[in-house]
Design a protein around this motif. Structure first.
Motif, mmCIF file in Angstrom:
data_model
loop_
_atom_site.group_PDB
_atom_site.id
_atom_site.type_symbol
_atom_site.label_atom_id
_atom_site.label_comp_id
_atom_site.label_asym_id
_atom_site.label_seq_id
_atom_site.Cartn_x
_atom_site.Cartn_y
_atom_site.Cartn_z
ATOM 1 N N TYR A 93 51.476 32.227 50.696
ATOM 2 C CA TYR A 93 52.533 32.048 49.692
ATOM 3 C C TYR A 93 53.898 31.892 50.338
ATOM 4 O O TYR A 93 54.736 31.134 49.867
ATOM 5 C CB TYR A 93 52.502 33.184 48.663
ATOM 6 N N ARG A 147 56.158 28.620 49.764
ATOM 7 C CA ARG A 147 57.536 28.705 49.262
ATOM 8 C C ARG A 147 58.507 28.042 50.231
ATOM 9 O O ARG A 147 59.386 27.279 49.818
ATOM 10 C CB ARG A 147 57.935 30.172 49.023
ATOM 11 N N GLN A 189 64.492 29.956 44.259
ATOM 12 C CA GLN A 189 63.931 30.382 42.979
ATOM 13 C C GLN A 189 63.018 29.285 42.401
ATOM 14 O O GLN A 189 61.938 29.578 41.889
ATOM 15 C CB GLN A 189 65.073 30.667 41.997
ATOM 16 N N ALA A 206 59.548 29.365 44.114
ATOM 17 C CA ALA A 206 58.659 30.418 43.583
ATOM 18 C C ALA A 206 58.165 30.043 42.191
ATOM 19 O O ALA A 206 57.001 30.271 41.848
ATOM 20 C CB ALA A 206 59.400 31.756 43.557
ATOM 21 N N MET A 207 59.060 29.439 41.395
ATOM 22 C CA MET A 207 58.703 29.101 40.017
ATOM 23 C C MET A 207 57.622 28.032 39.932
ATOM 24 O O MET A 207 56.687 28.146 39.141
ATOM 25 C CB MET A 207 59.955 28.624 39.258
ATOM 26 N N ILE A 235 55.363 27.131 42.113
ATOM 27 C CA ILE A 235 54.078 27.658 42.607
ATOM 28 C C ILE A 235 53.470 28.596 41.552
ATOM 29 O O ILE A 235 52.278 28.531 41.258
ATOM 30 C CB ILE A 235 54.273 28.390 43.954
ATOM 31 N N ALA A 236 54.301 29.446 40.976
ATOM 32 C CA ALA A 236 53.841 30.380 39.944
ATOM 33 C C ALA A 236 53.286 29.626 38.733
ATOM 34 O O ALA A 236 52.252 29.991 38.172
ATOM 35 C CB ALA A 236 54.989 31.291 39.511
ATOM 36 N N LEU A 237 53.993 28.578 38.358
ATOM 37 C CA LEU A 237 53.585 27.799 37.193
ATOM 38 C C LEU A 237 52.195 27.191 37.399
ATOM 39 O O LEU A 237 51.341 27.255 36.511
ATOM 40 C CB LEU A 237 54.619 26.691 36.951
ATOM 41 N N ASP A 288 49.800 28.252 39.481
ATOM 42 C CA ASP A 288 48.800 29.337 39.471
ATOM 43 C C ASP A 288 48.510 29.815 38.052
ATOM 44 O O ASP A 288 47.363 29.975 37.659
ATOM 45 C CB ASP A 288 49.302 30.537 40.292
ATOM 46 N N GLY A 289 49.565 30.050 37.293
ATOM 47 C CA GLY A 289 49.400 30.603 35.950
ATOM 48 C C GLY A 289 48.733 29.620 34.993
ATOM 49 O O GLY A 289 47.901 30.011 34.173
ATOM 50 N N LEU A 290 49.082 28.344 35.106
ATOM 51 C CA LEU A 290 48.466 27.346 34.231
ATOM 52 C C LEU A 290 46.996 27.145 34.593
ATOM 53 O O LEU A 290 46.149 26.977 33.718
ATOM 54 C CB LEU A 290 49.222 26.011 34.321
ATOM 55 N N PHE A 318 57.984 20.491 33.733
ATOM 56 C CA PHE A 318 58.814 21.442 34.477
ATOM 57 C C PHE A 318 59.606 20.734 35.583
ATOM 58 O O PHE A 318 60.831 20.865 35.676
ATOM 59 C CB PHE A 318 57.920 22.539 35.081
#
Lengths: 199, 199
Positions: free
Chosen positions: A130, A134, A158, A161-162, A164-166, A168-170, A190
């Motif tokens: 990660y 990033r 920021q 991180a966002m 990558i998070a998006l 993973d979460g989706l 996004f």
């Protein structure tokens, strides 16, 4: 362990057995998790005895290391390089492609979650992974910012991180219910919001 | 099973033992996962015999059900209701608060990932949970859109999936490396981008 003679026969056989065991482990770790899987189950899936499998992978950790190496190889295969808008288009294409191989997506999803525990054998691997992701994204976004491709006022750190998070979460939501979300379309919305040059 | 007499003594004792077992299971499921945990380990952690624990929870599935119920109770405790900008402010406060209780965050992270497998006992629970979360968020965003609080052109359905995904993905990164990301700040940036009324 196995006698790699340099000739075709035994080496090719060993490589084939290893590859089959890794394939079975990718599938099993992606469903039962590393914690929930046993070497015996992997051996069963490839039709070997436990002792036979241990000839190639003495323990579950050594198999995990091989699985993560294979995961990296496949994940990096289609990844576009460079800091431009084309790179983001490549990433979006890759997201659609990856839905054809949910096994690798599940593996990432389950192992990364398990690995949040400090004593998980892949904990440092995922910390590094990660951090690297990033950093690569930050470099790309900084380059875009310097060209004026990024909307003003957004912090590349920021944003990295966002995004990558998006993803993973989706992908988690998609794995739970494939009709519920369109990963590629949402990530596109996004990215487009912060980098208007992306169509 | 246990004789609930309605008087204080045995009932209170049963409730206390159940609560301790659930607490131990929240911790263990959040680290080893449901797949990696055994009833024996839970019994060990609360200093009971396996048979003693099975008196309260006959199998791992019944303990999981109790854990998910407790998770829901705690997760909903601080959740603000209603469709307004204040609700989003409440959500952001909750994200900061939840960092004080990483155990619950780990539980959510690990169980939801494991539960992507169709044969996981919590598969339907997490399908329902995400569907409910998305629907609640959609209602809120539609209400905001009707008041002109949402930037034009954004699909409430997509935005709902995105904000939930963002929280999950950022919490994963935070659990792996607590200095690497500020979950609340990143979610605030995201929400503010689409709902300018949020400060």
């Amino acid at each position: 362990m196995s006698t790699v003679t340099g000739t075709r026969g035994p080496y090719a056989k060993t490589a084939k057995l290893r590859a089959r065991a890794i394939e079975a482990a990718i599938d099993l770790f992606g469903t039962a998790g590393y914690n929930g899987a046993t070497l015996t189950e992997v051996a069963d899936r490839v039709g070997m005895s436990l002792t036979g499998l241990q000839h190639h992978f003495p323990d579950k950790d050594s198999l995990l290391a091989a699985v993560l190496e294979e995961r990296d190889r496949r994940a990096s295969a289609g990844v576009p390089e460079g800091p431009g808008v084309e790179t983001l288009e490549g990433l979006l294409r890759m997201l659609s492609e990856s839905e054809k191989n949910p096994g690798l997506m599940e593996l990432q999803c389950v192992l990364s979650a398990e690995a949040t525990s400090a004593d998980h054998p892949a904990h440092e691997y995922f910390q590094r992974r990660y951090s690297t992701l990033r950093n690569q994204a930050v470099s790309g976004f900084e380059e875009m910012a310097s060209r004026g491709d990024l909307v003003p006022g957004i912090d590349p750190q920021q944003l990295a991180a966002m995004v990558i998070a998006l993803v993973d979460g989706l992908q988690l939501q998609w794995l739970l219910d494939r009709d519920a979300v369109n990963v590629e379309a949402a990530v596109r919305t996004f990215i487009r919001t912060f980098i208007p040059a992306v169509r």
